[in-house]
Design a protein around this motif. Sequence first.
Motif: not given
Length: 283
Positions: A2, A83, A123, A126, A128
């Motif tokens: 990413t 996240h 991945d 998302k 990173p």
Amino acid sequence: MTDSVSLKPDLGRFGVWTFGAPKPEQAVEIEKLGYGALWIGGSPAGDLNYVEPILEQTETLQVATGIVNVWTAPAGEVAEAYHRVENAYPGRFLLGIGIGHPEHTDEYRKPYDVLVSYLDALDAAKVPTSRLVIAALGPKVLKLAAQRSAGAHPYLTTPEHTGSARELIGPTVYLAPEHKVVLSTDVDEAREIGRKTVDFYLNLSNYLNSWKRLGFTDKDVAKPGSDRLIDALVAYGTPDDIAARLNQHLEAGADHVTIQVLGGEDKLLPTLKELAGPLGLTG
């Protein structure tokens, strides 16, 4: 992937490794002493619920996992938790993942392939690569860490391993080894404390193989571990002695060294306080 793996994390020169999450008030003191990161070890849970209480009570301290075990923490759960933490505390969490030990997993099949699949899932979600590191000892996983993450978090190694790892992965990949310390000038006492921790790893093939690649013999790595092996893995002596040993990792190419204090929880903060000055920390 990413994002670029050439963007190294910045956790300062020295961090602290603990078995499980410490109390937030301990993390506050660690931050005040000038350590840049707190690494939470012992295969912590994939929900990462232990991270926010520490970040909430601190200002600049970064928190890393050292490491979330890919066998026990589903990638989807870990990605969602990553996240959540990142959204609440941008740039202050580093996700460390690893494959664990074949001796402690009933279905330990093709571990390299499992790790690759896990990275594929992160991945896709998302996560990173610039905020991801991989527990790595041998050449194959070190190369994977260089290709698929920000870098490597080798555990229970030596400055010699750090030097060979740096040579293998190149200059742009993050390298954050762990090293154990005992603040004692009593050699017998320090070795005894070190052996109590190292003993667990003397049954694990990935560590035995790593030490043998460094030149240790079958006799060195047989229980209870030779003095030569323990002295290589556990830094002891005066604060200046220990600081000199830890700095050898930086001289060998490490970006960051994470310190595991042995001897009991009551030794954690006093030892870190004694080491802060010789390590050149500003706390």
